[in-house]
Motif scaffolding. Sequence first.
Motif, PDB file in Angstrom:
ATOM      1  N   GLU A   3       0.456  -0.975  -0.217  1.00 46.66           N
ATOM      2  CA  GLU A   3       0.854   0.115   0.236  1.00 46.66           C
ATOM      3  C   GLU A   3       0.807   1.623   0.065  1.00 46.66           C
ATOM      4  O   GLU A   3       1.496   1.083   0.709  1.00 46.66           O
ATOM      5  CB  GLU A   3      -0.827   0.437   1.270  1.00 46.66           C
ATOM      6  N   PHE A   4       0.651   2.652  -0.700  1.00 45.52           N
ATOM      7  CA  PHE A   4       1.278   3.819  -0.726  1.00 45.52           C
ATOM      8  C   PHE A   4       0.146   4.322  -0.394  1.00 45.52           C
ATOM      9  O   PHE A   4      -1.255   4.465  -0.148  1.00 45.52           O
ATOM     10  CB  PHE A   4       1.709   3.550  -2.586  1.00 45.52           C
ATOM     11  N   TRP A   5       0.555   5.704  -0.643  1.00 43.77           N
ATOM     12  CA  TRP A   5       0.538   6.281   0.319  1.00 43.77           C
ATOM     13  C   TRP A   5      -0.157   7.946  -0.948  1.00 43.77           C
ATOM     14  O   TRP A   5       0.474   8.521  -1.066  1.00 43.77           O
ATOM     15  CB  TRP A   5       0.681   7.542   1.559  1.00 43.77           C
ATOM     16  N   PRO A   6      -0.725   7.918  -1.703  1.00 45.62           N
ATOM     17  CA  PRO A   6      -1.088   9.034  -2.296  1.00 45.62           C
ATOM     18  C   PRO A   6      -0.625  10.809  -2.426  1.00 45.62           C
ATOM     19  O   PRO A   6      -1.632  11.099  -1.167  1.00 45.62           O
ATOM     20  CB  PRO A   6      -2.295   8.684  -3.288  1.00 45.62           C
ATOM     21  N   THR A  97       2.129  10.979  -7.362  1.00 45.62           N
ATOM     22  CA  THR A  97       0.194  10.335  -7.168  1.00 45.62           C
ATOM     23  C   THR A  97       0.141   9.895  -7.173  1.00 45.62           C
ATOM     24  O   THR A  97      -0.709   9.823  -6.581  1.00 45.62           O
ATOM     25  CB  THR A  97      -0.402  11.624  -8.619  1.00 45.62           C
ATOM     26  N   SER A  98       0.217   8.110  -7.407  1.00 41.38           N
ATOM     27  CA  SER A  98      -0.559   6.987  -6.730  1.00 41.38           C
ATOM     28  C   SER A  98       0.578   6.368  -6.044  1.00 41.38           C
ATOM     29  O   SER A  98       0.223   6.010  -4.400  1.00 41.38           O
ATOM     30  CB  SER A  98       0.234   5.280  -7.702  1.00 41.38           C
ATOM     31  N   GLY A  99       1.805   7.281  -5.051  1.00 41.94           N
ATOM     32  CA  GLY A  99       2.596   7.299  -3.460  1.00 41.94           C
ATOM     33  C   GLY A  99       3.882   6.265  -4.267  1.00 41.94           C
ATOM     34  O   GLY A  99       4.092   6.193  -3.111  1.00 41.94           O
ATOM     35  N   ARG A 100       3.655   5.492  -5.508  1.00 48.51           N
ATOM     36  CA  ARG A 100       4.727   4.592  -6.254  1.00 48.51           C
ATOM     37  C   ARG A 100       5.503   5.349  -7.254  1.00 48.51           C
ATOM     38  O   ARG A 100       4.560   6.236  -7.751  1.00 48.51           O
ATOM     39  CB  ARG A 100       4.318   4.036  -6.338  1.00 48.51           C
ATOM     40  N   CYS A 101       6.160   6.141  -7.637  1.00 51.22           N
ATOM     41  CA  CYS A 101       6.864   6.048  -8.635  1.00 51.22           C
ATOM     42  C   CYS A 101       8.277   5.374  -8.964  1.00 51.22           C
ATOM     43  O   CYS A 101       9.232   4.990  -7.893  1.00 51.22           O
ATOM     44  CB  CYS A 101       7.352   8.163  -8.299  1.00 51.22           C
ATOM     45  N   VAL A 102       7.990   4.959 -10.226  1.00 47.66           N
ATOM     46  CA  VAL A 102       9.644   4.034 -10.294  1.00 47.66           C
ATOM     47  C   VAL A 102      10.668   5.121 -11.624  1.00 47.66           C
ATOM     48  O   VAL A 102      10.120   5.666 -12.497  1.00 47.66           O
ATOM     49  CB  VAL A 102       9.795   3.373 -11.158  1.00 47.66           C
ATOM     50  N   ALA A 103      11.570   5.429 -11.503  1.00 43.68           N
ATOM     51  CA  ALA A 103      12.597   6.127 -12.399  1.00 43.68           C
ATOM     52  C   ALA A 103      13.711   6.102 -12.817  1.00 43.68           C
ATOM     53  O   ALA A 103      14.480   4.904 -12.022  1.00 43.68           O
ATOM     54  CB  ALA A 103      12.272   7.743 -11.718  1.00 43.68           C
ATOM     55  N   PHE A 116      10.619   4.490  -5.815  1.00 43.24           N
ATOM     56  CA  PHE A 116      10.220   6.006  -4.596  1.00 43.24           C
ATOM     57  C   PHE A 116       8.993   5.917  -3.763  1.00 43.24           C
ATOM     58  O   PHE A 116       7.867   5.612  -4.949  1.00 43.24           O
ATOM     59  CB  PHE A 116      10.066   7.231  -4.754  1.00 43.24           C
ATOM     60  N   THR A 117       8.967   5.520  -2.169  1.00 44.91           N
ATOM     61  CA  THR A 117       7.370   5.125  -1.818  1.00 44.91           C
ATOM     62  C   THR A 117       6.973   5.545  -0.724  1.00 44.91           C
ATOM     63  O   THR A 117       7.956   5.892   0.068  1.00 44.91           O
ATOM     64  CB  THR A 117       7.371   3.839  -1.379  1.00 44.91           C
ATOM     65  N   VAL A 118       5.365   6.299  -0.627  1.00 50.17           N
ATOM     66  CA  VAL A 118       5.600   7.734   0.296  1.00 50.17           C
ATOM     67  C   VAL A 118       4.967   6.648   1.227  1.00 50.17           C
ATOM     68  O   VAL A 118       3.671   5.496   0.530  1.00 50.17           O
ATOM     69  CB  VAL A 118       5.053   8.144  -0.599  1.00 50.17           C
ATOM     70  N   ARG A 119       4.593   6.080   2.194  1.00 49.63           N
ATOM     71  CA  ARG A 119       4.401   5.178   3.321  1.00 49.63           C
ATOM     72  C   ARG A 119       2.941   6.271   4.239  1.00 49.63           C
ATOM     73  O   ARG A 119       2.205   5.405   4.531  1.00 49.63           O
ATOM     74  CB  ARG A 119       5.450   4.940   4.247  1.00 49.63           C
ATOM     75  N   ASP A 120       3.553   7.246   4.099  1.00 53.71           N
ATOM     76  CA  ASP A 120       1.762   7.791   4.674  1.00 53.71           C
ATOM     77  C   ASP A 120       2.637   9.339   5.302  1.00 53.71           C
ATOM     78  O   ASP A 120       3.549   9.576   4.482  1.00 53.71           O
ATOM     79  CB  ASP A 120       2.096   7.268   6.397  1.00 53.71           C
ATOM     80  N   HIS A 122       4.505  10.777   7.127  1.00 56.29           N
ATOM     81  CA  HIS A 122       5.909  11.587   7.384  1.00 56.29           C
ATOM     82  C   HIS A 122       6.574  10.858   7.299  1.00 56.29           C
ATOM     83  O   HIS A 122       7.641  10.795   7.689  1.00 56.29           O
ATOM     84  CB  HIS A 122       5.387  11.638   9.547  1.00 56.29           C
ATOM     85  N   ARG A 123       6.876  10.244   6.299  1.00 48.44           N
ATOM     86  CA  ARG A 123       7.813   8.642   5.628  1.00 48.44           C
ATOM     87  C   ARG A 123       7.156   8.409   4.668  1.00 48.44           C
ATOM     88  O   ARG A 123       6.820   8.172   4.022  1.00 48.44           O
ATOM     89  CB  ARG A 123       7.050   7.535   6.664  1.00 48.44           C
ATOM     90  N   TRP A 124       8.700   8.422   3.724  1.00 48.25           N
ATOM     91  CA  TRP A 124       9.030   7.455   2.657  1.00 48.25           C
ATOM     92  C   TRP A 124      10.529   7.191   2.345  1.00 48.25           C
ATOM     93  O   TRP A 124      11.055   7.206   2.683  1.00 48.25           O
ATOM     94  CB  TRP A 124       9.037   8.954   1.467  1.00 48.25           C
ATOM     95  N   ARG A 125      10.423   6.758   1.457  1.00 48.69           N
ATOM     96  CA  ARG A 125      11.449   5.605   1.168  1.00 48.69           C
ATOM     97  C   ARG A 125      12.027   5.501  -0.499  1.00 48.69           C
ATOM     98  O   ARG A 125      11.118   6.305  -0.617  1.00 48.69           O
ATOM     99  CB  ARG A 125      11.177   4.256   1.551  1.00 48.69           C
TER     100      ARG A 125
END
Length: 151
Positions: A3-6, A97-103, A116-120, A122-125
């Motif tokens: 699950e990703f956070w948009p 936009t979807s909370g996840r991106c590959v570049a 790139f993944t957004v967890r919430d 306050h947190r991303w990776r």
Amino acid sequence: MDEFWPVPDALAYLAGRWRVARAVRDLSSGEEGEFTGVTVFERSAGAGLVHRESGTFVWRGAARPAERTLRFLPGAGPGSAEVRFADGRPFHDLDLTSGRCVADHPCAADLYRGEFTVRDAHRWRTVWRVGGPAKDLLLVTDYTRDGADGD
């Protein structure tokens, strides 16, 4: 993580101060290192944000200061950004936009592939896999908003 956070506005989400913990692994030698520090995304005089990262990089038992600067410019839509090196050269596009991106970023004969993944709020990776004749690396970076509660 399934699950990703948009993120409706990438630059607004990134703005501020983040604690950074990065694990670096040379996949060919098995050597491991780490970077710990902070990243600050500040509004630039023009459009977008200036990303300043500073901290300590430990590699082969030696700790040394490390820093880098990137520019995050407005992208095609509010959830996206154009990421550039400090000198203005293009690095990669980012769409959260979807909370996840590959570049991808080709660098000479090596290829940097970032996820790139957004967890919430306050947190991303980021997970960068760097492969080619000169490098065989895996870099995993966790960002936690400075002052955020939780683990």
